[in-house]
Design a protein around this motif. Structure first.
Motif, PDB file in Angstrom:
ATOM      1  N   UNK A  22      51.136  45.212  38.912  1.00 29.11           N
ATOM      2  CA  UNK A  22      51.252  43.910  39.574  1.00 29.11           C
ATOM      3  C   UNK A  22      50.145  43.739  40.604  1.00 29.11           C
ATOM      4  N   UNK A  23      49.544  44.833  41.063  1.00 31.04           N
ATOM      5  CA  UNK A  23      48.395  44.725  41.970  1.00 31.04           C
ATOM      6  C   UNK A  23      47.183  44.136  41.249  1.00 31.04           C
ATOM      7  N   UNK A  24      46.999  44.491  39.973  1.00 35.37           N
ATOM      8  CA  UNK A  24      45.917  43.909  39.173  1.00 35.37           C
ATOM      9  C   UNK A  24      46.123  42.395  39.077  1.00 35.37           C
ATOM     10  N   UNK A  25      47.382  41.998  38.833  1.00 33.18           N
ATOM     11  CA  UNK A  25      47.746  40.577  38.782  1.00 33.18           C
ATOM     12  C   UNK A  25      47.467  39.904  40.116  1.00 33.18           C
ATOM     13  N   UNK A  26      47.887  40.529  41.221  1.00 33.97           N
ATOM     14  CA  UNK A  26      47.674  39.960  42.555  1.00 33.97           C
ATOM     15  C   UNK A  26      46.183  39.824  42.861  1.00 33.97           C
ATOM     16  N   UNK A  27      45.396  40.813  42.463  1.00 30.18           N
ATOM     17  CA  UNK A  27      43.944  40.740  42.674  1.00 30.18           C
ATOM     18  C   UNK A  27      43.336  39.583  41.900  1.00 30.18           C
ATOM     19  N   UNK A  28      43.811  39.365  40.672  1.00 29.02           N
ATOM     20  CA  UNK A  28      43.317  38.241  39.871  1.00 29.02           C
ATOM     21  C   UNK A  28      43.624  36.916  40.565  1.00 29.02           C
ATOM     22  N   UNK A  29      44.870  36.768  41.035  1.00 26.25           N
ATOM     23  CA  UNK A  29      45.252  35.534  41.731  1.00 26.25           C
ATOM     24  C   UNK A  29      44.398  35.331  42.978  1.00 26.25           C
ATOM     25  N   UNK A  30      44.206  36.392  43.743  1.00 29.92           N
ATOM     26  CA  UNK A  30      43.415  36.291  44.975  1.00 29.92           C
ATOM     27  C   UNK A  30      41.964  35.950  44.662  1.00 29.92           C
ATOM     28  N   UNK A  31      41.369  36.589  43.674  1.00 34.26           N
ATOM     29  CA  UNK A  31      39.975  36.352  43.303  1.00 34.26           C
ATOM     30  C   UNK A  31      39.749  34.897  42.892  1.00 34.26           C
ATOM     31  N   UNK A  32      40.787  34.279  42.320  1.00 29.24           N
ATOM     32  CA  UNK A  32      40.685  32.892  41.854  1.00 29.24           C
ATOM     33  C   UNK A  32      41.325  31.893  42.817  1.00 29.24           C
ATOM     34  N   UNK A  33      41.607  32.330  44.046  1.00 27.44           N
ATOM     35  CA  UNK A  33      42.173  31.464  45.097  1.00 27.44           C
ATOM     36  C   UNK A  33      43.465  30.789  44.653  1.00 27.44           C
ATOM     37  N   UNK A  34      44.337  31.542  43.984  1.00 24.02           N
ATOM     38  CA  UNK A  34      45.604  30.999  43.481  1.00 24.02           C
ATOM     39  C   UNK A  34      46.824  31.543  44.212  1.00 24.02           C
ATOM     40  N   UNK A  35      46.639  32.499  45.094  1.00 24.22           N
ATOM     41  CA  UNK A  35      47.771  33.177  45.724  1.00 24.22           C
ATOM     42  C   UNK A  35      48.697  32.208  46.451  1.00 24.22           C
ATOM     43  N   UNK A  36      48.150  31.273  47.196  1.00 23.01           N
ATOM     44  CA  UNK A  36      48.981  30.335  47.964  1.00 23.01           C
ATOM     45  C   UNK A  36      49.877  29.506  47.050  1.00 23.01           C
ATOM     46  N   UNK A  59      34.573  41.612  39.320  1.00 21.92           N
ATOM     47  CA  UNK A  59      33.707  42.583  38.636  1.00 21.92           C
ATOM     48  C   UNK A  59      34.482  43.874  38.360  1.00 21.92           C
ATOM     49  N   UNK A  60      35.327  44.298  39.289  1.00 19.58           N
ATOM     50  CA  UNK A  60      36.147  45.503  39.061  1.00 19.58           C
ATOM     51  C   UNK A  60      37.160  45.263  37.946  1.00 19.58           C
ATOM     52  N   UNK A  61      37.784  44.068  37.931  1.00 19.42           N
ATOM     53  CA  UNK A  61      38.721  43.733  36.862  1.00 19.42           C
ATOM     54  C   UNK A  61      38.045  43.743  35.501  1.00 19.42           C
ATOM     55  N   UNK A  62      36.841  43.195  35.432  1.00 13.93           N
ATOM     56  CA  UNK A  62      36.056  43.209  34.184  1.00 13.93           C
ATOM     57  C   UNK A  62      35.800  44.642  33.738  1.00 13.93           C
ATOM     58  N   UNK A  63      35.390  45.488  34.688  1.00 12.36           N
ATOM     59  CA  UNK A  63      35.095  46.891  34.370  1.00 12.36           C
ATOM     60  C   UNK A  63      36.331  47.594  33.811  1.00 12.36           C
ATOM     61  N   UNK A  64      37.470  47.387  34.465  1.00  9.76           N
ATOM     62  CA  UNK A  64      38.716  48.023  34.017  1.00  9.76           C
ATOM     63  C   UNK A  64      39.049  47.605  32.590  1.00  9.76           C
ATOM     64  N   UNK A  65      38.998  46.301  32.304  1.00  9.52           N
ATOM     65  CA  UNK A  65      39.349  45.818  30.966  1.00  9.52           C
ATOM     66  C   UNK A  65      38.350  46.299  29.917  1.00  9.52           C
ATOM     67  N   UNK A  66      37.084  46.349  30.264  1.00 11.10           N
ATOM     68  CA  UNK A  66      36.080  46.840  29.320  1.00 11.10           C
ATOM     69  C   UNK A  66      36.268  48.333  29.046  1.00 11.10           C
ATOM     70  N   UNK A  67      36.607  49.115  30.078  1.00 17.91           N
ATOM     71  CA  UNK A  67      36.884  50.545  29.887  1.00 17.91           C
ATOM     72  C   UNK A  67      38.102  50.744  28.994  1.00 17.91           C
ATOM     73  N   UNK A  68      39.152  49.978  29.242  1.00 19.83           N
ATOM     74  CA  UNK A  68      40.364  50.072  28.421  1.00 19.83           C
ATOM     75  C   UNK A  68      40.032  49.737  26.982  1.00 19.83           C
ATOM     76  N   UNK A  69      39.278  48.663  26.772  1.00 19.44           N
ATOM     77  CA  UNK A  69      38.928  48.256  25.413  1.00 19.44           C
ATOM     78  C   UNK A  69      38.144  49.348  24.702  1.00 19.44           C
ATOM     79  N   UNK A  70      37.131  49.891  25.365  1.00 20.81           N
ATOM     80  CA  UNK A  70      36.318  50.942  24.734  1.00 20.81           C
ATOM     81  C   UNK A  70      37.164  52.158  24.383  1.00 20.81           C
ATOM     82  N   UNK A  71      38.042  52.554  25.289  1.00 25.04           N
ATOM     83  CA  UNK A  71      38.879  53.728  25.047  1.00 25.04           C
ATOM     84  C   UNK A  71      39.843  53.511  23.892  1.00 25.04           C
ATOM     85  N   UNK A  72      40.540  52.384  23.884  1.00 20.83           N
ATOM     86  CA  UNK A  72      41.526  52.133  22.834  1.00 20.83           C
ATOM     87  C   UNK A  72      40.859  51.822  21.500  1.00 20.83           C
ATOM     88  N   UNK A  73      39.721  51.158  21.533  1.00 22.25           N
ATOM     89  CA  UNK A  73      39.003  50.863  20.292  1.00 22.25           C
ATOM     90  C   UNK A  73      38.533  52.159  19.626  1.00 22.25           C
TER      91      UNK A  73
END
Length: 193
Positions: A22-36, A59-73
């Motif tokens: 849920x922290x990843x979710x919260x970071x996404x909301x904050x990065x996109x100014x949606x938290x309020x 940029x960190x969220x992108x890195x995490x998702x790209x790492x996950x994709x490479x590993x699972x692929x």
């Protein structure tokens, strides 16, 4: 997500994967100014859906998702499943099974990213918000985690309920399935057995 972790620890044959907290979710909301907007999701549901849909990962969220994709692929057949895992999904007082979205047979990192955002969006769907209000689920419990795993094409496949989902009888197991992928069962396609 927590139940999958328990089954893995118990030695069940579960495809390896990742859980976005849920922290990843919260970071996404904050990065996109949606938290309020999440303070009153019912009044802001359309703005949240639009903002999440057009939002970007940090940029960190992108890195995490790209790492996950490479590993699972590298360890799978090239297709992924992205599953919603809200912290308010199941409790002793309510079950939100089938209310949030999951996405199967995703190919490529861009489809993975869209699947994650789709899980986030489903938290603010009319049926999710209606269920939240009907069951007095506090706004601070309305957060989304996401599970990402390789997609396995089952045949047959299905769903096991450890209690009767209609009558709540804990002495009765219910197994339902189809002779194809489980999405056909969930969507009501194919003949169930």
């Amino acid at each position: 997500g927590a139940n999958l972790g328990e089954m893995i620890r118990a030695g069940q044959n579960i495809p390896a994967g990742y859980a976005l907290s849920i922290d990843f979710f919260a970071d996404f909301l904050e990065f996109n100014n949606l938290t309020a907007l999440t303070k009153d999701p019912v009044m802001n549901d359309e703005a949240l859906v639009k903002g999440i849909g057009s939002g970007a990962f940090s940029s960190r969220g992108e890195e995490v998702l790209e790492e996950i994709f490479r590993d699972l692929e590298a360890g799978g057949d090239g297709e992924l499943v992205v599953r919603s895992s809200s912290i308010c999904e199941d409790s002793s007082l309510s079950s939100m099974a089938g209310i949030f979205e999951s996405f199967i047979s995703l190919q490529g990192v861009e489809e993975l990213k869209e699947g994650v955002k789709g899980c986030f969006i489903s938290l603010y769907s009319p049926k999710a918000l209606s269920y939240r209000l009907s069951n007095n689920i506090p706004t601070d419990q309305f957060k989304m985690g996401v599970v990402i795993q390789p997609f396995k094409r089952g045949r047959p496949s299905g769903v096991l309920f450890t209690a009767d989902p209609v009558k709540g009888n804990e002495e009765k197991l219910i197994i339902s399935g189809v002779d194809s992928i489980c999405a056909d069962f969930v969507e009501g396609r194919g003949e169930s057995f």
